[in-house]
Write an enzyme that holds these catalytic residues in place. Sequence first.
Site, PDB file in Angstrom:
ATOM      1  N   ARG A   1      47.895  -1.756  23.625  1.00  0.00           N
ATOM      2  CA  ARG A   1      47.432  -0.750  24.610  1.00  0.00           C
ATOM      3  C   ARG A   1      46.116  -1.196  25.209  1.00  0.00           C
ATOM      4  NH1 ARG A   1      46.902   4.795  22.074  1.00  0.00           N
ATOM      5  NH2 ARG A   1      49.093   5.026  22.608  1.00  0.00           N
TER       6      ARG A   1
ATOM      7  N   TYR B   1      50.442  14.499  19.099  1.00  0.00           N
ATOM      8  CA  TYR B   1      49.120  14.377  19.734  1.00  0.00           C
ATOM      9  C   TYR B   1      49.208  14.076  21.238  1.00  0.00           C
ATOM     10  CZ  TYR B   1      44.363  12.511  20.392  1.00  0.00           C
ATOM     11  OH  TYR B   1      43.091  12.270  20.832  1.00  0.00           O
TER      12      TYR B   1
ATOM     13  N   LYS C   1      35.372  -0.935   5.385  1.00  0.00           N
ATOM     14  CA  LYS C   1      36.087  -1.741   4.378  1.00  0.00           C
ATOM     15  C   LYS C   1      35.351  -3.055   4.109  1.00  0.00           C
ATOM     16  CE  LYS C   1      40.758  -0.102   5.529  1.00  0.00           C
ATOM     17  NZ  LYS C   1      42.038  -0.542   6.108  1.00  0.00           N
TER      18      LYS C   1
HETATM   19  N1  NAD Z   1      37.637   9.057  19.545  1.00  0.00           N
HETATM   20  C1  NAD Z   1      38.576   8.566  20.311  1.00  0.00           C
HETATM   21  O1  NAD Z   1      38.825   7.363  20.294  1.00  0.00           O
HETATM   22  C2  NAD Z   1      39.379   9.438  21.240  1.00  0.00           C
HETATM   23  C3  NAD Z   1      40.410   8.848  21.983  1.00  0.00           C
HETATM   24  C4  NAD Z   1      41.165   9.650  22.836  1.00  0.00           C
HETATM   25  C5  NAD Z   1      40.871  11.003  22.968  1.00  0.00           C
HETATM   26  N2  NAD Z   1      39.871  11.554  22.209  1.00  0.00           N
HETATM   27  C6  NAD Z   1      39.612  12.988  22.358  1.00  0.00           C
HETATM   28  O2  NAD Z   1      38.213  13.211  22.495  1.00  0.00           O
HETATM   29  C7  NAD Z   1      37.859  14.465  21.884  1.00  0.00           C
HETATM   30  C8  NAD Z   1      36.744  14.238  20.878  1.00  0.00           C
HETATM   31  O3  NAD Z   1      37.165  13.285  19.908  1.00  0.00           O
HETATM   32  P1  NAD Z   1      36.232  12.745  18.729  1.00  0.00           P
HETATM   33  O4  NAD Z   1      36.564  11.329  18.511  1.00  0.00           O
HETATM   34  O5  NAD Z   1      34.857  13.143  18.983  1.00  0.00           O
HETATM   35  O6  NAD Z   1      36.853  13.551  17.510  1.00  0.00           O
HETATM   36  P2  NAD Z   1      36.136  14.341  16.316  1.00  0.00           P
HETATM   37  O7  NAD Z   1      37.216  14.649  15.339  1.00  0.00           O
HETATM   38  O8  NAD Z   1      34.951  13.576  15.827  1.00  0.00           O
HETATM   39  O9  NAD Z   1      35.628  15.655  17.041  1.00  0.00           O
HETATM   40  C9  NAD Z   1      36.464  16.727  17.347  1.00  0.00           C
HETATM   41  C10 NAD Z   1      35.777  17.990  16.844  1.00  0.00           C
HETATM   42  O10 NAD Z   1      36.549  19.116  17.248  1.00  0.00           O
HETATM   43  C11 NAD Z   1      36.381  20.078  16.239  1.00  0.00           C
HETATM   44  N3  NAD Z   1      37.450  21.087  16.300  1.00  0.00           N
HETATM   45  C12 NAD Z   1      38.760  20.914  16.004  1.00  0.00           C
HETATM   46  N4  NAD Z   1      39.412  22.070  16.155  1.00  0.00           N
HETATM   47  C13 NAD Z   1      38.485  22.984  16.539  1.00  0.00           C
HETATM   48  C14 NAD Z   1      38.557  24.360  16.830  1.00  0.00           C
HETATM   49  N5  NAD Z   1      39.709  25.026  16.754  1.00  0.00           N
HETATM   50  N6  NAD Z   1      37.418  25.005  17.180  1.00  0.00           N
HETATM   51  C15 NAD Z   1      36.228  24.340  17.240  1.00  0.00           C
HETATM   52  N7  NAD Z   1      36.122  23.025  16.971  1.00  0.00           N
HETATM   53  C16 NAD Z   1      37.230  22.357  16.622  1.00  0.00           C
HETATM   54  C17 NAD Z   1      36.432  19.299  14.938  1.00  0.00           C
HETATM   55  O11 NAD Z   1      35.847  20.023  13.872  1.00  0.00           O
HETATM   56  C18 NAD Z   1      35.654  18.044  15.316  1.00  0.00           C
HETATM   57  O12 NAD Z   1      34.312  18.143  14.935  1.00  0.00           O
HETATM   58  C19 NAD Z   1      39.141  15.011  21.271  1.00  0.00           C
HETATM   59  O13 NAD Z   1      39.729  15.907  22.178  1.00  0.00           O
HETATM   60  C20 NAD Z   1      40.015  13.786  21.130  1.00  0.00           C
HETATM   61  O14 NAD Z   1      41.377  14.119  21.122  1.00  0.00           O
HETATM   62  C21 NAD Z   1      39.128  10.799  21.352  1.00  0.00           C
END
Ligand code: NAD
Length: 348
Positions: free
Chosen positions: A303, A164, A215
Site C-alpha cells: 500500500r 475498520y 522489539k
Molecule cells: N495512526 C494511523 O496510522 C492512522 C491511519 C489511518 C487512520 N487513522 C485514524 O486517525 C484517528 C486517530 O488515530 P490514532 O492513531 O491517533 O489512534 P489512537 O488509538 O491513538 O487514538 C484514538 C483515540 O480515540 C479514543 N476513542 C475511541 N473511542 C472513543 C469514544 N467513543 N469516545 C471518545 N474517545 C474515543 C481512544 O481512547 C484513543 O485515545 C482515528 O480515527 C484513526 O482511525 C490513524
Amino acid sequence: MQEKKRLVEKDASLKKDDLIVITGAGGFIAGNLALYFKKKGFTRIRAVDKKPLHDWYLRVPGVESLCLDVSIEANCRRVCEGAVEVYNLAADMGGMGFIERFRVECLRSILINTHMIEAAYNAGARRYFYSSSACAYNTLLQKDPKVRALKESDAYPAMAERGYGWEKLVSEMFCEEYWHERGLKTSIARFHNVYGPHGTWDGGREKAPAALCRKIIEAIDDGSRTLEIWGNGEQTRSFCYIDDCVKGIDKIMHCDELIATPINLGSSELVSINTLADKIEKIAGVKLKRNYKLDAPLGVAGRNSDNTFIKQVLKWEPDTTLNKGLAATYKWIKVQHENRKKGKRVVE
Ligand SMILES: NC(=O)c1ccc[n+]([C@@H]2O[C@H](COP(=O)([O-])OP(=O)(O)OC[C@H]3O[C@@H](n4cnc5c(N)ncnc54)[C@H](O)[C@@H]3O)[C@@H](O)[C@H]2O)c1
C-alpha cells in the site's frame, strides 16, 4: 440531472479565541494536533477522549481536557457546544493485529462520527474534519507488494478492509452528504500509517514502526538478539511522520477546494517491512537474527499513497524522511521503555 456545483462562501479566518474541538485527544494524532494548535497560539481548545485523563499520551497545559465517550449522542452535544471547528479523530483502532481481530469494535466507531457530525452541525460549527484511512481503499488493488500507489478514486468500486475500512468509507459518505444536503463544510483526509512520538508502542494496538522499535530495544535489552517480524517482511507500506500529519490536517481543513473531498494524507516513500526493520536496526546500531512469524495478521500485501492530488491542490506533501522520523520515534520509545523498567508510570 447534473448537480450544480455549490459555491463556497469564504468564511472569516479562524480567530485565536475561536473554540476548536478535538476528539480522540488522549490518543496519538489528536493529542499531537491539540499541541500543534496550542503552539500556534489558539487559546480555546477542547480536547476529548473516553480514556481517563492519566492515560492520555499528551496533556497539553491550557487545553480544556474532557473524559467523555463520544459514541453517546448527549456527550457529543456537550462537546460541540460553541465550537467553531470540530476535528473528529476518535475511533477504536490499532495496527493490523487489532483491526483484523476486533472488527465489531471498529465498526461500532460509526456511532462516533454519526453523533459528532450531527452535533457539530446543530451547534453551528463552521468546519468539520474527519480522519479517514487508507484502509477505505479497495483491497483488490493491494494484492502485490510492488503496488501501484493508491489515488483518491481507487476507493470505488468499494471493497474496503473488512470492519475498520468500511466504517471509514461510510463515515466519509456522511461527511460528503452533510455538505451536499446541509451545507456543513467537511474535510476528509485518508491517513496512511502515521507514526512518531507520543503514540501507541506496546499492548497490541501499536503499528509496525513503533512495534519494531520496541522489539529491537527489548532484544538488545534482554540479550535475545532476535527480532520477530510478522509475515515474510516483504509486504510494503508508506509511513507518514506525525508532524507532517498534523500540518496536513490544518492545510486540508482550511482549503475550500477540498470541501467534502477525500484526499490522501501520507508519505509516498514506499518500503518493505524488512527495509523498515533495517533502518531501525541501523539507528539502534545492531543487527539481529530475524524470526518470521508467517501466521501473523498482515493486512494487504502492499500500500502506498499517490500524492498527485495533494501536490496539485496544496502544493505540498508530507516530506519528512523515514530515517529522520524513525530516529525521533526510536528515541522516544527507548525513553518509555527505560522509564517502565525503572518502575515509572508510562502510557503505552
Ligand atoms: N495512526 C494511523 O496510522 C492512522 C491511519 C489511518 C487512520 N487513522 C485514524 O486517525 C484517528 C486517530 O488515530 P490514532 O492513531 O491517533 O489512534 P489512537 O488509538 O491513538 O487514538 C484514538 C483515540 O480515540 C479514543 N476513542 C475511541 N473511542 C472513543 C469514544 N467513543 N469516545 C471518545 N474517545 C474515543 C481512544 O481512547 C484513543 O485515545 C482515528 O480515527 C484513526 O482511525 C490513524
